[in-house]
Design a protein around this motif. Structure first.
Motif, mmCIF file in Angstrom:
data_model
loop_
_atom_site.group_PDB
_atom_site.id
_atom_site.type_symbol
_atom_site.label_atom_id
_atom_site.label_comp_id
_atom_site.label_asym_id
_atom_site.label_seq_id
_atom_site.Cartn_x
_atom_site.Cartn_y
_atom_site.Cartn_z
ATOM 1 N N GLY A 169 -24.007 -4.059 -2.684
ATOM 2 C CA GLY A 169 -24.079 -5.232 -1.472
ATOM 3 C C GLY A 169 -23.105 -4.785 -0.671
ATOM 4 N N CYS A 170 -21.551 -4.535 -0.768
ATOM 5 C CA CYS A 170 -20.988 -4.232 0.130
ATOM 6 C C CYS A 170 -21.395 -3.092 1.328
ATOM 7 N N MET A 171 -22.151 -2.205 0.717
ATOM 8 C CA MET A 171 -22.690 -1.086 1.640
ATOM 9 C C MET A 171 -23.726 -1.557 2.421
ATOM 10 N N GLY A 172 -24.492 -2.524 2.035
ATOM 11 C CA GLY A 172 -25.556 -3.152 2.762
ATOM 12 C C GLY A 172 -24.956 -4.067 3.757
ATOM 13 N N LEU A 173 -23.929 -4.738 3.538
ATOM 14 C CA LEU A 173 -23.174 -5.493 4.511
ATOM 15 C C LEU A 173 -22.689 -4.649 5.564
ATOM 16 N N LEU A 174 -21.864 -3.473 5.233
ATOM 17 C CA LEU A 174 -21.445 -2.531 6.092
ATOM 18 C C LEU A 174 -22.582 -2.203 7.259
ATOM 19 N N TYR A 175 -23.694 -1.898 6.530
ATOM 20 C CA TYR A 175 -24.896 -1.188 7.178
ATOM 21 C C TYR A 175 -25.441 -2.496 8.412
ATOM 22 N N ASP A 176 -25.332 -3.583 7.714
ATOM 23 C CA ASP A 176 -25.942 -4.764 8.754
ATOM 24 C C ASP A 176 -24.972 -4.872 9.970
ATOM 25 N N GLY A 177 -23.677 -4.786 9.417
ATOM 26 C CA GLY A 177 -22.543 -4.759 10.780
ATOM 27 C C GLY A 177 -22.800 -3.601 11.646
ATOM 28 N N LEU A 178 -23.324 -2.454 11.139
ATOM 29 C CA LEU A 178 -23.839 -1.433 12.082
ATOM 30 C C LEU A 178 -24.842 -1.942 12.775
ATOM 31 N N ARG A 179 -25.908 -2.629 12.254
ATOM 32 C CA ARG A 179 -27.252 -2.842 12.905
ATOM 33 C C ARG A 179 -26.814 -4.110 14.121
ATOM 34 N N VAL A 180 -25.751 -4.838 13.492
ATOM 35 C CA VAL A 180 -25.446 -6.171 14.563
ATOM 36 C C VAL A 180 -24.768 -5.294 15.908
#
Length: 169
Positions: free
Chosen positions: A20-31
């Motif tokens: 989940g944290c990796m997904g959140l980090l990837y979403d940060g990259l997407r943002v």
């Protein structure tokens, strides 16, 4: 190394949380990509760096939590945590982040307009007189250049005459 059932369950929950944290980090990259548009080369480079960081983090957690043993349920937990995050929270996080970025851009634009307003007012105040001065200077420059051109023609003509006289002698 043999893990107890309780240790295996806590390791599974840890890998779900880490996914989940990796997904959140990837979403940060997407943002970040939404805020600043990138060329495909930079997108690929960012993705590669993200996955290198993810592999390093997974390796370090696996090394500390299970003595470096990678088990099927840990991989399942990582991908399950990422999948669970992307199915539940990802849209909300991206929507909120987009609103925050839009608000930040609006505030920065408003601040920029406030800071530049005196300069724009001065420009509007002095635009017409400075335009007249600029046109006047342009005309004077033209006249000066024409005078210089005439002067150069006269000097060249005089030098040619002198050269002809010197060639005759």
């Amino acid at each position: 190394m043999i893990l107890s059932l309780h240790a295996q369950a806590s390791l599974f929950l840890l890998t779900i949380l880490m996914g989940g944290c990796m997904g959140l980090l990837y979403d940060g990259l997407r943002v970040f990509r939404h805020a600043l548009h990138h060329k495909p080369f930079w997108v690929q480079l960012e993705d590669g760096l993200f996955w290198l960081l993810a592999v390093f983090l997974v390796f370090s957690v696996m090394l500390s939590a299970s003595a470096g043993e990678i088990r099927f349920f840990t991989i399942l937990g990582l991908f399950g945590g990422m999948g669970l995050y992307f199915l539940t929270l990802s849209r909300f996080v991206i929507a909120v982040s987009d609103h925050i970025i839009r608000l930040a851009k609006y505030i920065v634009g408003l601040f920029w307009r406030i800071v530049t307003t005196p300069f724009r007012l001065l420009y509007l105040l002095f635009r017409r007189p400075l335009g007249k001065v600029g046109r006047f200077c342009g005309k004077q420059r033209k006249k000066l250049l024409q005078s210089c051109k005439l002067c150069v023609k006269m000097i060249v003509h005089h030098i040619r005459l002198d050269w002809r006289m010197l060639r005759r002698k």
